[in-house]
Design a protein around this motif. Sequence first.
Motif, PDB file in Angstrom:
ATOM      1  N   HIS A  79      -0.733 -37.444 -50.905  1.00 36.25           N
ATOM      2  CA  HIS A  79       0.063 -38.819 -50.036  1.00 36.25           C
ATOM      3  C   HIS A  79       1.559 -39.279 -51.199  1.00 36.25           C
ATOM      4  CE1 HIS A  79      -3.682 -40.273 -49.783  1.00 36.25           C
ATOM      5  NE2 HIS A  79      -3.322 -40.390 -48.338  1.00 36.25           N
ATOM      6  N   GLU A  80       2.460 -39.999 -50.494  1.00 38.77           N
ATOM      7  CA  GLU A  80       3.352 -39.803 -51.231  1.00 38.77           C
ATOM      8  C   GLU A  80       3.575 -40.221 -52.080  1.00 38.77           C
ATOM      9  OE1 GLU A  80       7.692 -42.656 -51.481  1.00 38.77           O
ATOM     10  OE2 GLU A  80       7.078 -41.784 -49.109  1.00 38.77           O
ATOM     11  N   GLY A  81       4.309 -39.561 -53.197  1.00 40.93           N
ATOM     12  CA  GLY A  81       4.118 -39.498 -55.308  1.00 40.93           C
ATOM     13  C   GLY A  81       3.583 -38.696 -55.809  1.00 40.93           C
ATOM     14  N   ASP A  82       2.525 -37.579 -55.138  1.00 37.89           N
ATOM     15  CA  ASP A  82       1.557 -36.912 -55.435  1.00 37.89           C
ATOM     16  C   ASP A  82       2.229 -35.891 -56.042  1.00 37.89           C
ATOM     17  OD1 ASP A  82      -0.403 -38.786 -54.588  1.00 37.89           O
ATOM     18  OD2 ASP A  82      -1.332 -37.136 -52.855  1.00 37.89           O
ATOM     19  N   LYS A  83       1.330 -35.746 -57.215  1.00 37.79           N
ATOM     20  CA  LYS A  83       2.522 -34.591 -58.027  1.00 37.79           C
ATOM     21  C   LYS A  83       1.104 -33.142 -57.775  1.00 37.79           C
ATOM     22  CE  LYS A  83       4.469 -36.382 -60.958  1.00 37.79           C
ATOM     23  NZ  LYS A  83       5.966 -36.347 -60.532  1.00 37.79           N
ATOM     24  N   VAL A  84       1.712 -31.981 -57.377  1.00 43.45           N
ATOM     25  CA  VAL A  84       0.989 -30.700 -56.674  1.00 43.45           C
ATOM     26  C   VAL A  84       1.362 -30.004 -57.672  1.00 43.45           C
ATOM     27  CG1 VAL A  84       0.143 -32.371 -54.650  1.00 43.45           C
ATOM     28  CG2 VAL A  84       2.188 -31.018 -54.073  1.00 43.45           C
ATOM     29  N   ARG A  85       0.775 -28.917 -56.762  1.00 47.39           N
ATOM     30  CA  ARG A  85       1.069 -26.776 -57.276  1.00 47.39           C
ATOM     31  C   ARG A  85       1.080 -26.519 -56.109  1.00 47.39           C
ATOM     32  NH1 ARG A  85       2.083 -25.497 -61.933  1.00 47.39           N
ATOM     33  NH2 ARG A  85       1.216 -23.725 -61.839  1.00 47.39           N
ATOM     34  N   VAL A  86       1.389 -25.175 -55.556  1.00 45.91           N
ATOM     35  CA  VAL A  86       1.876 -24.962 -54.103  1.00 45.91           C
ATOM     36  C   VAL A  86       2.152 -23.406 -54.472  1.00 45.91           C
ATOM     37  CG1 VAL A  86       2.781 -27.509 -52.854  1.00 45.91           C
ATOM     38  CG2 VAL A  86       4.484 -26.205 -53.789  1.00 45.91           C
ATOM     39  N   ARG A  87       2.211 -22.796 -53.375  1.00 45.21           N
ATOM     40  CA  ARG A  87       3.024 -21.959 -52.922  1.00 45.21           C
ATOM     41  C   ARG A  87       3.386 -21.579 -51.417  1.00 45.21           C
ATOM     42  NH1 ARG A  87       3.728 -16.309 -54.688  1.00 45.21           N
ATOM     43  NH2 ARG A  87       3.753 -15.022 -53.409  1.00 45.21           N
ATOM     44  N   VAL A  88       4.271 -21.698 -51.593  1.00 43.75           N
ATOM     45  CA  VAL A  88       5.109 -21.654 -50.708  1.00 43.75           C
ATOM     46  C   VAL A  88       5.602 -19.858 -49.777  1.00 43.75           C
ATOM     47  CG1 VAL A  88       7.522 -22.100 -49.027  1.00 43.75           C
ATOM     48  CG2 VAL A  88       6.239 -23.231 -50.435  1.00 43.75           C
ATOM     49  N   GLU A  89       4.641 -20.140 -48.769  1.00 41.43           N
ATOM     50  CA  GLU A  89       5.123 -17.945 -48.197  1.00 41.43           C
ATOM     51  C   GLU A  89       6.507 -18.281 -46.518  1.00 41.43           C
ATOM     52  OE1 GLU A  89       1.881 -15.918 -47.899  1.00 41.43           O
ATOM     53  OE2 GLU A  89       1.971 -15.751 -49.755  1.00 41.43           O
ATOM     54  N   ASN A  90       6.824 -16.868 -46.366  1.00 43.79           N
ATOM     55  CA  ASN A  90       7.925 -16.852 -45.178  1.00 43.79           C
ATOM     56  C   ASN A  90       6.520 -16.440 -43.975  1.00 43.79           C
ATOM     57  OD1 ASN A  90       8.587 -15.948 -43.110  1.00 43.79           O
ATOM     58  ND2 ASN A  90      10.785 -15.674 -43.915  1.00 43.79           N
ATOM     59  N   VAL A  91       6.722 -17.129 -43.415  1.00 45.26           N
ATOM     60  CA  VAL A  91       4.845 -16.962 -41.756  1.00 45.26           C
ATOM     61  C   VAL A  91       5.581 -16.792 -40.944  1.00 45.26           C
ATOM     62  CG1 VAL A  91       2.718 -17.392 -41.084  1.00 45.26           C
ATOM     63  CG2 VAL A  91       3.132 -18.314 -43.407  1.00 45.26           C
TER      64      VAL A  91
END
Length: 116
Positions: A91-103
């Motif tokens: 949800h808006e405001g959540d703190k997250v850790r992400v992995r973004v890749e070119n797919v």
Amino acid sequence: MKKTILAAAVLAGVVAAPVFAGDDMAGMNMSAKPAVMKVASNSALTDAEVKKVDATTGMVTLKHGALENVGMPPMTMAFEAKDASMVKQVHEGDKVRVRVENVNGTLTIVKLEKQP
């Protein structure tokens, strides 16, 4: 006429010289390692904050740190989520850790972890 032929011969020699020079690689150390070698972990995650979630398009807008694996500096940007479950858990405001890749040419969130 003689000057034209002479000029053409000289020019041909200048143009051809680099072609032959490439064959002589004596003294070149081709086994040397690059000065800087980046090794990125395939599982590296980046801190981010969810700015917007669009469940209809599957897009999540993140204010994120540097995404080293795709060469992106810190910024705010919308990314496609790999699957709908990712979109539903944040949800808006959540703190997250992400992995973004070119797919297939699209920057995609392939891993997402909510932070407490």
